[in-house]
Each structure stands twice: as C-alpha cells, then as structure tokens.
Write a protein that holds these residues in place. Structure first.
Motif, PDB file in Angstrom:
ATOM      1  N   ALA A 688      12.912  63.065  40.414  1.00 22.67           N
ATOM      2  CA  ALA A 688      11.971  62.048  40.907  1.00 22.67           C
ATOM      3  C   ALA A 688      12.533  61.430  42.176  1.00 22.67           C
ATOM      4  CB  ALA A 688      11.741  60.975  39.847  1.00 22.67           C
ATOM      5  N   MET A 689      11.684  61.326  43.207  1.00 23.43           N
ATOM      6  CA  MET A 689      12.137  60.861  44.526  1.00 23.43           C
ATOM      7  C   MET A 689      11.055  60.026  45.187  1.00 23.43           C
ATOM      8  SD  MET A 689      13.492  64.614  45.570  1.00 23.43           S
ATOM      9  CE  MET A 689      12.184  65.250  44.544  1.00 23.43           C
ATOM     10  N   LEU A 690      11.480  59.265  46.177  1.00 23.67           N
ATOM     11  CA  LEU A 690      10.531  58.511  46.988  1.00 23.67           C
ATOM     12  C   LEU A 690       9.891  59.404  48.034  1.00 23.67           C
ATOM     13  CD1 LEU A 690      12.506  55.212  47.697  1.00 23.67           C
ATOM     14  CD2 LEU A 690      10.457  55.434  46.305  1.00 23.67           C
ATOM     15  N   GLY A 691       8.668  59.039  48.443  1.00 27.39           N
ATOM     16  CA  GLY A 691       8.032  59.725  49.560  1.00 27.39           C
ATOM     17  C   GLY A 691       8.564  59.224  50.889  1.00 27.39           C
ATOM     18  N   ILE A 692       7.908  59.615  51.961  1.00 28.16           N
ATOM     19  CA  ILE A 692       8.380  59.338  53.322  1.00 28.16           C
ATOM     20  C   ILE A 692       8.111  57.880  53.696  1.00 28.16           C
ATOM     21  CG2 ILE A 692       7.977  59.886  55.763  1.00 28.16           C
ATOM     22  CD1 ILE A 692       7.159  62.732  54.688  1.00 28.16           C
ATOM     23  N   GLN A 693       9.116  57.216  54.256  1.00 31.66           N
ATOM     24  CA  GLN A 693       8.932  55.870  54.793  1.00 31.66           C
ATOM     25  C   GLN A 693       8.793  55.983  56.305  1.00 31.66           C
ATOM     26  OE1 GLN A 693      11.851  52.981  53.630  1.00 31.66           O
ATOM     27  NE2 GLN A 693      11.175  51.489  55.147  1.00 31.66           N
ATOM     28  N   LYS A 694       7.573  55.774  56.787  1.00 32.27           N
ATOM     29  CA  LYS A 694       7.329  56.008  58.208  1.00 32.27           C
ATOM     30  C   LYS A 694       7.801  54.850  59.080  1.00 32.27           C
ATOM     31  CE  LYS A 694       2.490  54.778  57.419  1.00 32.27           C
ATOM     32  NZ  LYS A 694       2.569  53.446  58.017  1.00 32.27           N
ATOM     33  N   SER A 695       7.548  53.590  58.677  1.00 27.85           N
ATOM     34  CA  SER A 695       7.966  52.398  59.432  1.00 27.85           C
ATOM     35  C   SER A 695       7.578  52.485  60.899  1.00 27.85           C
ATOM     36  CB  SER A 695       9.479  52.187  59.295  1.00 27.85           C
ATOM     37  OG  SER A 695       9.825  51.968  57.953  1.00 27.85           O
ATOM     38  N   GLY A 696       6.327  52.714  61.140  1.00 31.37           N
ATOM     39  CA  GLY A 696       5.831  52.799  62.505  1.00 31.37           C
ATOM     40  C   GLY A 696       4.478  53.473  62.535  1.00 31.37           C
ATOM     41  N   PRO A 697       3.892  53.630  63.716  1.00 35.58           N
ATOM     42  CA  PRO A 697       2.523  54.182  63.827  1.00 35.58           C
ATOM     43  C   PRO A 697       2.492  55.699  63.772  1.00 35.58           C
ATOM     44  CG  PRO A 697       3.338  53.593  65.985  1.00 35.58           C
ATOM     45  CD  PRO A 697       4.422  53.187  65.031  1.00 35.58           C
ATOM     46  N   PHE A 698       2.984  56.270  62.672  1.00 43.11           N
ATOM     47  CA  PHE A 698       3.040  57.728  62.551  1.00 43.11           C
ATOM     48  C   PHE A 698       1.807  58.304  61.855  1.00 43.11           C
ATOM     49  CE2 PHE A 698       7.391  56.374  63.055  1.00 43.11           C
ATOM     50  CZ  PHE A 698       7.922  57.316  63.924  1.00 43.11           C
ATOM     51  N   ASP A 699       0.985  57.435  61.256  1.00 42.38           N
ATOM     52  CA  ASP A 699      -0.196  57.947  60.573  1.00 42.38           C
ATOM     53  C   ASP A 699      -1.419  57.779  61.461  1.00 42.38           C
ATOM     54  OD1 ASP A 699       0.210  55.213  60.345  1.00 42.38           O
ATOM     55  OD2 ASP A 699      -0.896  55.053  58.459  1.00 42.38           O
ATOM     56  N   VAL A 700      -2.276  58.784  61.462  1.00 43.15           N
ATOM     57  CA  VAL A 700      -3.481  58.768  62.295  1.00 43.15           C
ATOM     58  C   VAL A 700      -4.665  59.263  61.461  1.00 43.15           C
ATOM     59  CG1 VAL A 700      -2.235  59.118  64.456  1.00 43.15           C
ATOM     60  CG2 VAL A 700      -3.063  61.098  63.193  1.00 43.15           C
ATOM     61  N   ALA A 701      -5.854  58.850  61.844  1.00 41.93           N
ATOM     62  CA  ALA A 701      -7.063  59.287  61.149  1.00 41.93           C
ATOM     63  C   ALA A 701      -7.265  60.784  61.344  1.00 41.93           C
ATOM     64  CB  ALA A 701      -8.265  58.511  61.665  1.00 41.93           C
ATOM     65  N   GLY A 702      -7.917  61.411  60.357  1.00 41.39           N
ATOM     66  CA  GLY A 702      -8.129  62.861  60.415  1.00 41.39           C
ATOM     67  C   GLY A 702      -8.889  63.291  61.645  1.00 41.39           C
ATOM     68  N   PRO A 870       1.598  47.006  37.781  1.00 38.47           N
ATOM     69  CA  PRO A 870       2.902  47.555  37.406  1.00 38.47           C
ATOM     70  C   PRO A 870       3.449  48.470  38.499  1.00 38.47           C
ATOM     71  CG  PRO A 870       1.344  47.733  35.597  1.00 38.47           C
ATOM     72  CD  PRO A 870       0.554  47.327  36.807  1.00 38.47           C
ATOM     73  N   ARG A 871       4.737  48.419  38.656  1.00 35.81           N
ATOM     74  CA  ARG A 871       5.418  49.227  39.670  1.00 35.81           C
ATOM     75  C   ARG A 871       6.302  50.258  38.978  1.00 35.81           C
ATOM     76  NH1 ARG A 871       8.437  45.999  44.198  1.00 35.81           N
ATOM     77  NH2 ARG A 871       6.396  46.125  45.212  1.00 35.81           N
ATOM     78  N   TYR A 872       6.140  51.501  39.409  1.00 39.86           N
ATOM     79  CA  TYR A 872       6.931  52.596  38.849  1.00 39.86           C
ATOM     80  C   TYR A 872       8.179  52.754  39.708  1.00 39.86           C
ATOM     81  CZ  TYR A 872       7.831  57.194  36.728  1.00 39.86           C
ATOM     82  OH  TYR A 872       8.366  58.260  36.040  1.00 39.86           O
ATOM     83  N   THR A 873       9.324  52.459  39.119  1.00 43.98           N
ATOM     84  CA  THR A 873      10.581  52.582  39.852  1.00 43.98           C
ATOM     85  C   THR A 873      11.349  53.764  39.265  1.00 43.98           C
ATOM     86  OG1 THR A 873      11.383  50.876  38.356  1.00 43.98           O
ATOM     87  CG2 THR A 873      10.786  50.188  40.567  1.00 43.98           C
ATOM     88  N   HIS A 874      11.390  54.829  40.024  1.00 49.22           N
ATOM     89  CA  HIS A 874      11.918  56.072  39.471  1.00 49.22           C
ATOM     90  C   HIS A 874      13.380  55.956  39.067  1.00 49.22           C
ATOM     91  CE1 HIS A 874      13.117  56.221  43.662  1.00 49.22           C
ATOM     92  NE2 HIS A 874      13.958  57.184  43.386  1.00 49.22           N
TER      93      HIS A 874
END
Length: 1008
Positions: A688-702, A870-874
């Motif tokens: 079990a692992m965390l996903g990507i932490q972008k911390s910036g404008p790395f996501d864009v609309a399709g 609830p928060r799932y903390t792996h």
C-alpha cells in the motif's frame, strides 16, 4: 388570600424585618397558591427558611428563604437598602448552589435578579400595588413553579459577538486610512475597556461617553479628547475637575496613549456602541476584536480567536474544579469528623447541666456564646460552683467537653487554613494563551472555588475572610506582544467582573496592575535554539495552534520549523503536527513533578499516525483521565473537529470518555479494546502506497490536454502525449470521472530540456495556484531552493509506486478521505493523486478482502478522520491489518488463491464490482471515445443529454447513501466468505471481530 387582602395587610404593616419576613412570605405563598417550606419539605433539605449550611453549634443559615433550583430570598425592613441585601445574597450564592434567581424584598417591593451562568443578568421589580395585576401574580408564581421562565434569552457570548461585529467595520476603515493593523487593534481595545470601565462604574458619570458626545458636538477633536483621557487613565489624575482612577496595566501606557482620529460618522457609531451595557461583556471580546482589527494576512499568526465559554469549561472542570472540590470534600469530611463528636459531647453535657436550676441562667449564656465561633471559651461567664459535689462534677464535665470542643475546632481550623493556603498557591498555566480566554475563565473558577470553600468553612465555625485569589494565580505564554497585553487586560476585566458580581469592592491602587506572569515569548524555542522554559504550575490548560506538519515550513518558515523539530528530535517524529509539541512539554512537566494535570485542545488527528507517538509517551508516565475525541469547535466561523485531552494526576480513579465512565482511555482516545497495541506486519510491507503529490499546477482539463496532444512535435522531436497521463483523485472514485490529466515530465530533465515541451512547461511556469502563488514561490515556502529543485516535476513522483503499477494489468485504489470506505480498480497509464491510496495488487481476492466489513471496521478504528469523513492511513490500517491465514500480501497471488475460502471471496468480489459498475454505467447510457493521440485507453462519455443527467446523479457516494437491497446482499455474501476464511461466524459482533483481528496482529507481530 386575595390580592386585595394581601395589599391591605402589608401596606398597613409596621413590622420590622425579623417579625415580618416569614409571615410575609407565607402570605405570598397563600396568595399564589403554592406550598410554603414546611408544607413542601419537612426536612428542609430542598426548601427552607433560614437556609444555609448549619453550624454544629446551631447557628442559623444565610438566606431568609431558599428553594433548591429556584431562588434564594433575602428580606429587609421597609425602606432599608435592598441593594445591600442583594450584595449579601451574592456572597452566599455559592454555598446555596448558585440558585438561578436572587430575590430581595421588603413588605412593599420584590426585586428578582437572574443569576444563570453565562447569561446577561436581568432585573424584574414588583411593587406592592402590582399584586392586583394578574400578570404580576403569574410572574411571581413562576418563581416557585417555573423559574426557567425568567432565564434570559441573551447570553454573554451573544452580546459579545454582536458588539464585536459592530467594531469590525470601524477596524477595516482605520486600516484603509493607513493606520498599522496592530495600532488599530490596540486602539479599539482601549475604547472597549473604556466602555466597560464606565459601565462598571470605574470611570464615573459616563466619562468616555461624554468624550464621544463632546467630540460629536464639534467642541474638540476626538483624538485630542480621548488621548487626554487615556493619558490620565495610565497615571491617574484629573481630567478637568473630575478625578480619573489610576488604571495602569499597560493598556494605556504612555507610548500607546495617543488615540486615533475618528470622523463624525465613526464617533457616532462608537457612541451607539457605548450606549450598550458593557459591564457584563465577555472578556474574550478583546481577542475577537483584536483579530478583526488585524490585517487578514496576519491573523493566522495569532491564536486570539473567540472560543465559547462552555467549550473551555469542558476542559477547566476536570483539570481544575473537580480535583479541588474532591480534595475539599475529603478535607471537609475529616474536619467534620473532628468537630461533630466533640460538639455532640458538649451538647450532652449542656443538656445534663440544664437539669439544675442553679445553672439555668449560666447554661443559657453558654448556649448563646457558642454561636461566636472557635475563639470563645465556654466557661469565662460561669460562676464558681462549689456548694455541691454534684454541681462540681457537672462543671468538670462541662470543662472537659469545652476543652475537647475547642481543641477540635482549632485542629479543624488548622486543616481548613492549610487547604485554603494550598488553593491560594495553586497556579494555572496556558502556554499558548492568545488573548487570555482560558486564563480569565480559570481565574473566575478559582475565585469561585475559594469563595465557596470559605462560605462552607464559615458554616463549620471558622471566620470568613476577604477573597484573596487574584490574577497572579494565572500564568501565560504568548508570542505576539499585543495578544499578551490583551490576555492581561482580559484577566483583569474578569477579575473586576467577579468582584462586582459577588458583591465586593475593588482594590483601586491601581485598578490594573502589571501582570508579569503572562509572558511575551516563544513557547517552544528560546532565542538560543534551546527548549523554552515553562514556569511551574499545578494545572496546564490551553488551545495550542492548529498546524499540520506539512504546513509548518510554509507558515513558520523552514528555519523556525527546523529549530522546533531539532529541540524535540528523538522524542517526537519530525513529521508531527505543531500542537503535539505543547502536549509533549506538558507531559514532561508532569513527569518532572512541575505540574499535576493538563487539559489541552488538539486536532483530532493527535490520536492517529505519527501524532500518536506523543499520546503513547503520555501514557508511559501517567494517564488520560478525561477525553472527548470528536468535539465540534468553532474557529473563525468554521466548525472543525478537535480532541480535548486531560491527563496527569486526578483523585478520581475512573476515567471519562465523552463524559461516560470507563476503566481506561487508550492513546487513540478510545476505551475497551486497545487497538493502539497493533503493530505493522512485515508481510504487509511495500504493497500500500500513496499516490503522486503534485504540489503545483500539474493537472489540466482533458480538453486542454487533447489540444496539446494535437499540436506538432516539440523542438526535441517528441509530442506532448509523451508527457501527459490521465489522472485520478478521490473525487473520481466517489463521484464521476473528471477527465483530468497530469503533466508528467520525465524525471532528471534539466530546465532547458524540460522547456522543450513548450506548452506543458509554460503552463507549469506561468499558472498560479488557488492562492495566487507561482510554483517557485510554493517551493521556496516549503523550504527548498527553487534554483536547485526541479520545480517542473511533481513534488513527490512516487517512483516505487509507479514501477509496481506499470507491471500490473490493474491496481486497487481507495480515497484517502471519504464518507464510505470503497475500493476501485484503475489501469496504468492512469496515475493516482496523493489523496488516493494505492494497493499494488491486481487480484479479486485482495479486492474482496479490502472491501469486506472486516477491513472496513479495522480501517475506521485504526485510521483517522477529517471532520466527518474517515481517513484511510495506509501506514496504520493496511500495514497492521492481519489478513486471513494463507492470504497475506507477501504471498504470491497463485499461492494465496489456494487458501481455503479464497475462491469464494474472489467470486463475491467480482460480483460486487460487476453490480456496482453496472449501476454507475447503466447499459445504453454511455459510449466509448478513443483518444486520437498516444496509447491511451478509450474513455466513457454519456450517450446523450438524458444519459448525462442520469449519470451525474449516479455516484459511488450516492449508491452507498441509497444502499439498495442488491448492494446489501452483495456485501453480505462477500462478508460471509471472508468470515469463513477467518473461521468465525458471519454475524460476528463488531467488538468480537476487532478483538479477533487484534489477537492475530499481536501474534504475528511478536513472531516478526
């Protein structure tokens, strides 16, 4: 008795107070058709004349009439001062259980004052002639049968908040006029104190109001008039011919005495505010106004937020009030055990002596003298009786009983004085005191406790003194200098209000003394980088600042964060929320014997994950005796969940969780089964692992991503499709897929090489975040140098996670925070955001085990939560979860599928996923659209507008809100299959299930 008969009788009466009191009251009872004391309660325990704690010597009580839960009533003779009677009742109210109504009267007037805690007191006056009015009779009857009818609807908090709101606009205007925010805040609180001082009769004849009125008339400027008044309040003196008391205390110091200029409109608004009754204002208004007077960008630096009285008292009662009262009850019982036998023996000797006519007069004098207290000798007035041997024998018996009684009183008084001395030496520390809300309520409680105990001591036969606990009993630490000053002023206002409310005059030389016990300094680290020193205190309370570990560098700065973490290195994990450092300091104080108890407010995450370490440390050396794991708390208008934790020494061996008694409270603030004992299992590691932490404008609309993918190749010869991937977060799982993509530049590129992906690179470099900050600013705030860190890459790329999911046909994800614990399938190249927990497995068996009730209950108890989600903390849920024998994650899928029951679990999991997917995407409601560029899977889209409307409503959250029967049955089938694998009944109770899982965890972790 009719109203006319009552009015006639008592309008003509010339009886004095003693002769009239009980007769008048009983006539009133007959008039109102209510029972008198003797009719309602022959024991006098709940309703009585001359009520108080009776002395063993027989002295009568304090109030002329008292009814439990209703009123205390004091009579005076006609024309006498009823205000003096009220002051007397105020002083005795604690010993009478603080009745909600305090009534004073003569035979021609009845005055009712409300006395409910934390309400604005109201006064109701009834003249004798008013008895003829039916409405008056009804209201008087309420005193006896429905006292709640008198309860004011306005609380002190409501008045405080309303008044605070009236000044918010003025503070904004003064800031816009160019005045420094701290100067504005300080000036507003000077005005607030002036309004309080004149309504508390410290500034005579509405002196500040007259300053406002004079300024409004145009005679002189407000700035000049107010500055002159402030200067006189600082040092004392005269303003014209009128004397101004010496206030001092820092609020009106010379450097700050100058008032700010106000326009006529602003003066008019202040004058309207001054017309309110400020004498009962909640001192926490100072902090509220101070925060509102600050520049919004500075408010976060100050902990001076408004917090309700009742919420603060939730902590103060168990750490301060309850232990003091428990200790006093024990001491009082010991004193009574000393005095009562001696008093009974003396009474018996007096009774025996009363049989002799020769001693009758002397005995009457002795009985009368007993009301004077322990200092009197009983036999100073007795003649020497030597005529008869029998009389000599009686005299010797009296002498011995007298000596024994006086000795018992002396010993009892010594214990009483020792207890009072210890109470007066008690100190309360708030090491994050902000504007002093906790401190002034702690002082109020200490003073009330002292007075209550002195009144009860008087009933035991000891002389009652003037209350002596004052502001020196509370200690504070506050980083902001103006907030520290406000804390001092808030404490002094609380002191003044208590004294006036309980019928005492003030020490006025000066009115406000400097309070050096409230320090202006950093509570965690001193200037040399060492741990800050906290003064010794019996009790530690407070509401330390809320700041998650991940925000510390951004808000405190990298250097300050490093200094704090350096001080606590080896004791607390580096990635610990800021509030934990206050808990740790309090724990150390208790361990070293420099404090007894602590009651602190923490974020509710203090009982989870890396923060749990500080709770374990607390329990290693002491105990948690009271806790509220999920308390709603209002901060700046927003409701959040916090945990209230009280730990250290306490006389009550029981613990209280959410107010209910329990044997023990565990580190995660639960009782019963202690799941904090569960340890990470080696067999679960690395799955079990965390996903990507972008911390910036790395996501864009399709849509934008497809535009970029359609562009010609970049100067490096590569198309943008090579650096774009579909990107999911928790909303894509619990709601509908958002069609968001991630800019995913290859790791290790130089800035020049990254810039050759022109459109994506430009987007990263030029797009601000939601707070308007650019990517390089965000990285600087997080403590990394932008010139060395490749800011064009996501903050946490998670290469290990990527490598694992690329090798799988599909992988499991669950939202980190969600209303329901649901698991879903994703396929690479779709990448997960950090608020998705990734489980790098592709088999239905693992999916079924995770989606079962067994894992859900474990995750709810072992995870944390964000407000009501609830928060799932792996690291604490998946890592510690004991999978069924033969199905642990370290085994290959082929081996795990051979375990008994694995096939049934896999089949149930496939069916659950099929049914859910069919509901989310009904047949005929969608169509597939292939991507024209790149090797990406086709995406689903609504077939038409009607389908779009339908699909918009069909979300995973909506499904579990509705919970149709087919879903319930599918989960039941899965749960029964998992129960069989654990070899337990399918309907096993939750507590038994968790106990079984904990036992398996402990067994396996001990082997590992």
């Amino acid at each position: 008795m009719s109203p006319r008969e009552f009015i006639t009788k008592w309008s003509e009466s010339t009886l004095g107070e003693r002769q009239a009191a009980q007769s008048h009251f009983l006539d009133l009872c007959r008039l109102l058709e209510v029972e008198g004391p003797a009719d309602a309660d022959t024991s006098g325990e709940t309703y009585a004349f001359e009520k108080g704690a009776q002395k063993t010597t027989g002295r009568s009580g304090y109030a002329d009439v008292w009814k439990q839960g209703a009123f205390a009533w004091e009579y005076k003779g006609p024309g006498r001062d009823l205000d003096a009677a009220y002051a007397q009742l105020q002083q005795y109210a604690p010993a009478l259980g603080n009745p909600p109504l305090l009534v004073v009267s003569d035979t021609r007037r009845i005055v009712v004052r409300t006395n409910w805690t934390n309400t604005v007191s109201e006064v109701h006056t009834f003249e004798l002639a008013d008895i003829a009015i039916p409405e008056t009779l009804q209201k008087l009857r309420w005193l006896f049968v429905e006292p709640e009818r008198y309860k004011p609807t306005v609380t002190r908090e409501a008045v405080t908040q309303d008044v605070a709101g009236s000044f918010a606009e003025l503070a904004d205007e003064l800031r816009r006029n160019g005045h420094e925010p701290l100067v504005v805040a300080h000036f507003i609180n000077q005005m607030v104190f002036c309004m309080f001082a004149e309504d508390a009769n410290l500034l005579k004849d509405k002196m500040f109001t007259r300053v406002l009125e004079t300024a409004l008339s145009g005679s002189d400027s407000f700035e000049e008039l107010a500055s002159d008044l402030f200067s006189k309040m600082h040092a004392g003196g005269r303003l014209g011919l009128e004397k101004v008391p010496h206030f001092n205390g820092g609020l009106f110091a010379d450097r700050d005495a100058r008032a700010l200029p106000l326009s006529s409109d602003q003066v008019q608004r202040c004058l309207a505010a001054a017309s309110l009754d400020w004498s009962q204002i909640d001192p926490s208004i100072l902090g509220t106004l101070f925060v509102r007077g600050l520049d919004p960008s500075k408010r976060e630096e100050l902990g001076a937020e408004y917090t309700s009285r009742e919420t603060i008292m939730t902590i103060i009662r168990p750490v301060l009030s309850d232990p003091v009262l428990a200790d006093w009850a024990k001491t009082k019982s010991e004193i009574e055990a000393l005095i009562e036998p001696a008093a009974k023996a003396l009474s018996a000797e007096l009774e025996a002596a009363s049989q002799y006519p020769e001693l009758a007069e002397e005995i009457r004098e002795v009985r009368s003298s007993l009301t004077g207290g322990p200092q009197l000798a009983l036999f100073d007035e007795l003649p020497k009786l030597r005529k008869h041997r029998q009389l000599d024998q009686v005299r010797r018996g009296l002498r011995g009983a007298d000596r024994a009684y006086r000795q018992a009183l002396e010993e009892g008084e010594a214990s009483y004085k020792t207890f009072l001395e210890s109470l007066r030496a008690l100190r309360v520390l708030d090491p994050a005191c902000g504007s002093g809300n906790f401190l002034y309520l702690a002082l109020d409680e200490l003073k009330t406790l002292e007075w209550r105990i002195m009144v009860e001591g008087e009933a035991l036969g000891f002389e009652r003194a003037f209350p002596s606990i004052g502001p020196e009993a509370v200690l504070g630490i506050e980083l902001n200098p103006y907030a520290a000053e406000l804390a001092r002023v808030s404490v002094w206002i609380g002191e003044i209000q208590w004294m006036l409310r309980n019928g005492f005059d003030l020490n006025r030389a000066p009115v406000l003394k400097p309070l050096d016990t409230i320090e202006n300094k950093n509570a965690l680290v001193d200037a040399d980088g060492n741990a800050a020193f906290w003064p010794d205190a019996d009790v530690i309370v407070g509401n330390p600042p809320y700041m998650g570990a991940k925000f510390m560098k951004r808000r405190l700065g990298a250097e300050e964060t490093a200094r704090i973490r350096g001080v606590y290195k080896g004791r607390l994990p580096a990635f610990t929320d800021l509030v934990c450092f206050w808990f740790e300091n309090a724990r150390v104080m208790i361990e070293e014997g420099r404090a007894k108890r602590a009651g602190l407010v923490g974020t509710n995450s203090i009982r989870k994950n890396t923060n749990l370490n500080v709770m374990h440390r607390i329990l290693d050396g002491t105990r948690i005796f009271a806790a509220w794991p999920e308390q709603r708390w209002d901060i700046d208008g927003a409701a959040v969940d916090v945990s209230l934790v009280c730990f250290g020494e306490h006389p009550d061996p029981a613990a209280y969780l959410d107010g209910a008694p329990v044997t023990e409270i565990h580190a995660d603030l639960t009782a019963g089964l202690n799941l904090t004992l569960a340890r990470p299992l080696a067999e679960n590691a690395g799955v079990a692992m965390l996903g990507i932490q972008k911390s910036g404008p790395f996501d864009v609309a399709g849509g934008l991503a497809r535009e970029w993918m359609a562009q010609p190749a970049n100067p490096n010869g590569r198309g943008n499709a090579s650096v774009l991937k579909p990107y999911w977060n928790g909303d894509d799982v619990t709601s509908r897929p958002r069609d968001v993509w991630l800019i995913d530049l290859p790791p290790g590129l130089s800035e020049a090489a990254a810039a050759q992906f022109a459109a994506p690179f430009h987007h990263i470099a030029s797009t601000p975040d939601e707070d308007g900050k650019m990517i390089d600013e965000l990285r600087d705030a997080s403590g990394s140098a932008s010139e060395t860190y490749p800011w064009w890459e996501p903050w946490r790329r998670r290469p290990d996670m990527r490598e694992k999911i690329e090798r799988l046909e599909r992988y499991i994800v669950t939202p980190e925070t969600a209303q329901y614990r649901v698991f879903s399938w994703l396929r690479y190249p779709t990448l997960p955001d950090k608020n998705l927990i990734v489980i790098a497995r592709e088999d239905d068996l693992m999916f079924g085990l995770l989606q079962s009730r067994f894992h859900e209950l474990w995750s709810l108890r072992k995870g944390s939560d964000l407000q009501d989600r609830p928060r799932y903390t792996h690291t604490s849920t998946f890592a510690t979860f004991p999978f069924p024998d033969g199905m642990s994650p370290d085994l290959s899928v082929d081996v795990a599928l051979q375990a008994p029951g694995a096939a049934a679990i896999s089949e149930a999991a496939r069916e659950l996923d099929r049914l859910r997917t069919g509901w989310l995407w009904p047949e005929g409601s969608w169509t597939e659209i292939g991507e024209t560029t790149g090797d990406f899977p086709a995406r689903r889209a609504p077939a038409d507008q009607a389908a779009a409307d339908l699909l918009r409503r069909r979300t995973m959250t909506a499904l579990y809100n509705e919970r149709p029967e087919w879903l319930v049955l599918a989960h039941r089938t899965l749960d029964e299959a998992v129960a069989a694998a654990y070899e337990v009944a399918g309907d096993i109770a939750d507590d038994d299930l968790l106990e079984m899982l904990l036992a398996k965890n402990l067994e396996r972790s001990s082997v590992n």
